[in-house]
Enzyme design. Sequence first.
Site, PDB file in Angstrom:
ATOM      1  N   TYR A 176       0.839  -1.203   0.000  1.00 15.01           N
ATOM      2  CA  TYR A 176       0.000   0.000   0.000  1.00 15.01           C
ATOM      3  C   TYR A 176       0.873   1.251   0.000  1.00 15.01           C
ATOM      4  O   TYR A 176       2.044   1.213   0.381  1.00 15.01           O
ATOM      5  CB  TYR A 176      -0.947   0.015   1.209  1.00 15.01           C
ATOM      6  CG  TYR A 176      -0.263   0.224   2.545  1.00 15.01           C
ATOM      7  CD1 TYR A 176      -0.023   1.521   3.031  1.00 15.01           C
ATOM      8  CD2 TYR A 176       0.139  -0.849   3.336  1.00 15.01           C
ATOM      9  CE1 TYR A 176       0.601   1.719   4.259  1.00 15.01           C
ATOM     10  CE2 TYR A 176       0.762  -0.659   4.558  1.00 15.01           C
ATOM     11  CZ  TYR A 176       0.997   0.627   5.016  1.00 15.01           C
ATOM     12  OH  TYR A 176       1.617   0.830   6.226  1.00 15.01           O
ATOM     13  N   CYS A 177       0.277   2.362  -0.442  1.00 14.38           N
ATOM     14  CA  CYS A 177       0.955   3.665  -0.404  1.00 14.38           C
ATOM     15  C   CYS A 177      -0.117   4.745  -0.252  1.00 14.38           C
ATOM     16  O   CYS A 177      -1.282   4.439  -0.015  1.00 14.38           O
ATOM     17  CB  CYS A 177       1.816   3.881  -1.649  1.00 14.38           C
ATOM     18  SG  CYS A 177       0.894   3.767  -3.198  1.00 14.38           S
ATOM     19  N   THR A 178       0.251   5.999  -0.392  1.00 18.58           N
ATOM     20  CA  THR A 178      -0.667   7.107  -0.102  1.00 18.58           C
ATOM     21  C   THR A 178      -1.910   7.100  -0.983  1.00 18.58           C
ATOM     22  O   THR A 178      -3.042   7.058  -0.494  1.00 18.58           O
ATOM     23  CB  THR A 178       0.063   8.455  -0.252  1.00 18.58           C
ATOM     24  OG1 THR A 178       1.238   8.437   0.553  1.00 18.58           O
ATOM     25  CG2 THR A 178      -0.836   9.606   0.182  1.00 18.58           C
TER      26      THR A 178
END
Length: 318
Positions: A176-178
């Site tokens: 996951y990321c922003t």
Amino acid sequence: MNYQVLLYYKYTTIDDPEQFAQDHLAFCKAHHLKGRILVSTEGINGTLSGTKEETEQYMAHMHADERFKDMVFKIDEAEGHAFKKMHVRPRKEIVALDLEDDVDPRHTTGQYLSPVEFRKALEDDDTVIIDARNDYEFDLGHFRGAIRPDITRFRDLPDWIKENKALFTDKKVVTYCTGGIRCEKFSGWLLKEGFEDVAQLHGGIATYGKDPETKGQYWDGKMYVFDDRISVDINQVEKTIIGKDWFDGKPCERYINCANPECNKQILVSEENETKYLGACSYECAKHERNRYVQANNISDNEWQQRLTNFDDLHQHA
């Protein structure tokens, strides 16, 4: 709140990024928008702020373009602009992974997980959750149980994965990321590296936090954002602070840049300790002749020397 902050990206072909950037900057300025947009032959990656009316006009303008007709915008309400200027820059990549053999997420990327599916992955003991962001982003907030790569730049993530491959062998890998853009390319790289079961949080943390079912559950701390807000809340169910003050280790969610312009390290620090330690991360930075905190607060030489002695107490208690 009459302003909005938009976060968005789209992998699509832009034939002439230089001309596109020039024209796009003119459009954004004409609509009084502020922010940072990267464009390349592989697409667009942007975040900007403006009034609700102007940001709605921007989204309509983008959706009218065949290349961006289905582009998803993550929208936050805001009190005012989240940026000071407007930049649209042509780049080699819209997110810098700097691979020798580049990945095209339109052809190779991990399975997309909805927020509800991602929450199930968080609850699964046989799934490894990798945070694809930088260490300072992780330290302010992250999903419970996620692995923290020891990196300060996205381009260093592949090497970190190779060095720690044993952690992920024979496991289902979810990343996951922003907002999702880093994971599009990173998860594709994982597949090319031989990882077989790879998935990603579709739309990133920003989407997960607004989902009516998940409500940001299992997120601890705040989400780091690359604008004047610095951080935003994600977990609507329970509030936790995981950030720790650089000096005393107390709970803290306040990021500053070290006052030494040659250092500029991001540290979590209370207002009290920022004052006490002259806005710096170390004695060496605090005494630096170009200390921005000293200059901005017109601190006298005597006061400067006095506050430098606060670092003596730090070393005594270390």
